[in-house]
Motif scaffolding. Structure first.
Motif, short mmCIF file in Angstrom:
data_model
loop_
_atom_site.label_atom_id
_atom_site.label_comp_id
_atom_site.label_asym_id
_atom_site.label_seq_id
_atom_site.Cartn_x
_atom_site.Cartn_y
_atom_site.Cartn_z
N LEU A 43 0.83 -1.20 0.00
CA LEU A 43 0.00 0.00 0.00
C LEU A 43 0.87 1.26 0.00
O LEU A 43 0.59 2.22 -0.73
N ILE A 44 1.94 1.24 0.79
CA ILE A 44 2.88 2.36 0.81
C ILE A 44 3.59 2.48 -0.54
O ILE A 44 3.83 3.58 -1.05
N VAL A 51 3.45 9.25 -6.19
CA VAL A 51 4.15 10.51 -5.92
C VAL A 51 5.39 10.62 -6.79
O VAL A 51 5.68 11.68 -7.37
N ALA A 52 6.14 9.53 -6.94
CA ALA A 52 7.39 9.56 -7.70
C ALA A 52 7.15 9.83 -9.18
O ALA A 52 7.95 10.51 -9.83
N LEU A 53 6.06 9.29 -9.72
CA LEU A 53 5.80 9.42 -11.16
C LEU A 53 5.05 10.70 -11.53
O LEU A 53 4.99 11.06 -12.70
N LEU A 95 -7.00 5.02 0.97
CA LEU A 95 -6.60 5.28 2.35
C LEU A 95 -7.46 4.53 3.35
O LEU A 95 -7.04 4.31 4.49
N PHE A 96 -8.66 4.12 2.95
CA PHE A 96 -9.55 3.37 3.84
C PHE A 96 -9.51 1.86 3.55
O PHE A 96 -10.29 1.10 4.12
N ALA A 197 -1.69 12.03 4.47
CA ALA A 197 -1.96 10.83 5.26
C ALA A 197 -0.68 10.14 5.73
O ALA A 197 -0.75 9.17 6.49
N GLY A 198 0.49 10.62 5.31
CA GLY A 198 1.75 10.02 5.72
C GLY A 198 2.00 8.64 5.12
O GLY A 198 2.63 7.79 5.75
#
Length: 250
Positions: A43-44, A51-53, A95-96, A197-198
């Motif tokens: 999930l991370i 984020v990276a792309l 996120l859920f 959400a970290g």
């Protein structure tokens, strides 16, 4: 795996992924598994890959800036708004989602993306004879694509190209131009959600981000000189391979 080897793998995967996304989509078939194989929870890894792309899609959009043609009967602003909304809903849904459930779903999402890309252009004539695909249908399809993109992101570019073929789009370079911008917009919303959400491991993400930006720009420049049929075949082989790997891993 030692840190230097891990960083080298992540950078190389992101460099290739940025280029692949610029050509036809499917770069996350490299970045996502690379993160997982270096020890990042799935999930991370999904959030970090998104984020990276993300910046790479902007670099590709700039390289494609002379190829934008838009969509018949649908303002580009409407497509952009729907992409943002779908990306937001998909990111919140992720996120859920419990980690264990996400691990089960991953191979099936990859398989779905692969099948849509491989066969989407073949079912277009069938659907066009039986279903009226107007502007409203295009916006609805774009929302669902963006929802998927915000949730998983894996091969969302592939799915987006496949969906557009159902609406008669044929110019792969013009489609790539729109894809890079709209995919970037749906990912932008998801990125904000994941960061707040970290859910991002920054050490790995920043390494991949640098590689993806370079690959995205160079890939977009190169893609406009490549045979679209060969590009398509290469992406199908890559996506099938990664889907099999994740089914075996599960």
């Amino acid at each position: 795996m030692d840190p230097i080897t891990s960083q080298g793998l992540l950078f190389t995967a992101a460099l290739a992924a940025g280029a692949i996304n610029a050509v036809a989509g499917g770069g996350s078939f490299l970045t996502f598994p690379a993160l997982v194989f270096t020890g990042v929870p799935s999930l991370i890894a999904n959030a970090s890959s998104t984020v990276a792309l993300f910046p790479a899609s902007l670099a590709s959009a700039w390289a494609y800036r002379r190829r934008f043609t838009g969509f018949d009967g649908v303002p580009f602003r409407a497509m952009l708004a729907v992409s943002l909304l779908g990306g937001l809903c998909g990111a919140l849904l992720l996120l859920f989602t419990p980690q264990a459930l996400f691990d089960v779903v991953i191979p099936w999402l990859l398989a779905f993306a692969t099948l849509v890309f491989a066969w989407g252009h073949r079912i277009t004539p069938f659907l066009q004879r039986r279903v009226r695909l107007g502007p409203g249908s295009l916006l609805a399809a774009q929302y669902l694509t963006a929802l998927y993109g915000g949730y998983f992101g894996g091969a969302v570019g592939i799915i987006q190209l496949s969906v557009w073929t159902l609406f008669g789009q044929r110019d792969i370079h013009a489609m790539n131009a729109s894809k890079t911008l709209l995919t970037g917009s749906m990912n932008a919303v998801a990125v904000v959600c994941f960061v707040i959400a970290g859910k991002v491991w920054w050490a790995q993400t920043l390494v991949m981000l640098a590689g993806a930006v370079a690959g995205g720009y160079l890939g977009a420049r190169l893609a406009q000189r490549l045979d679209p049929r060969r590009v398509r075949a290469a992406i199908i082989l890559l996506s099938v391979g990664m889907t099999v790997v994740f089914f075996l891993r599960g």
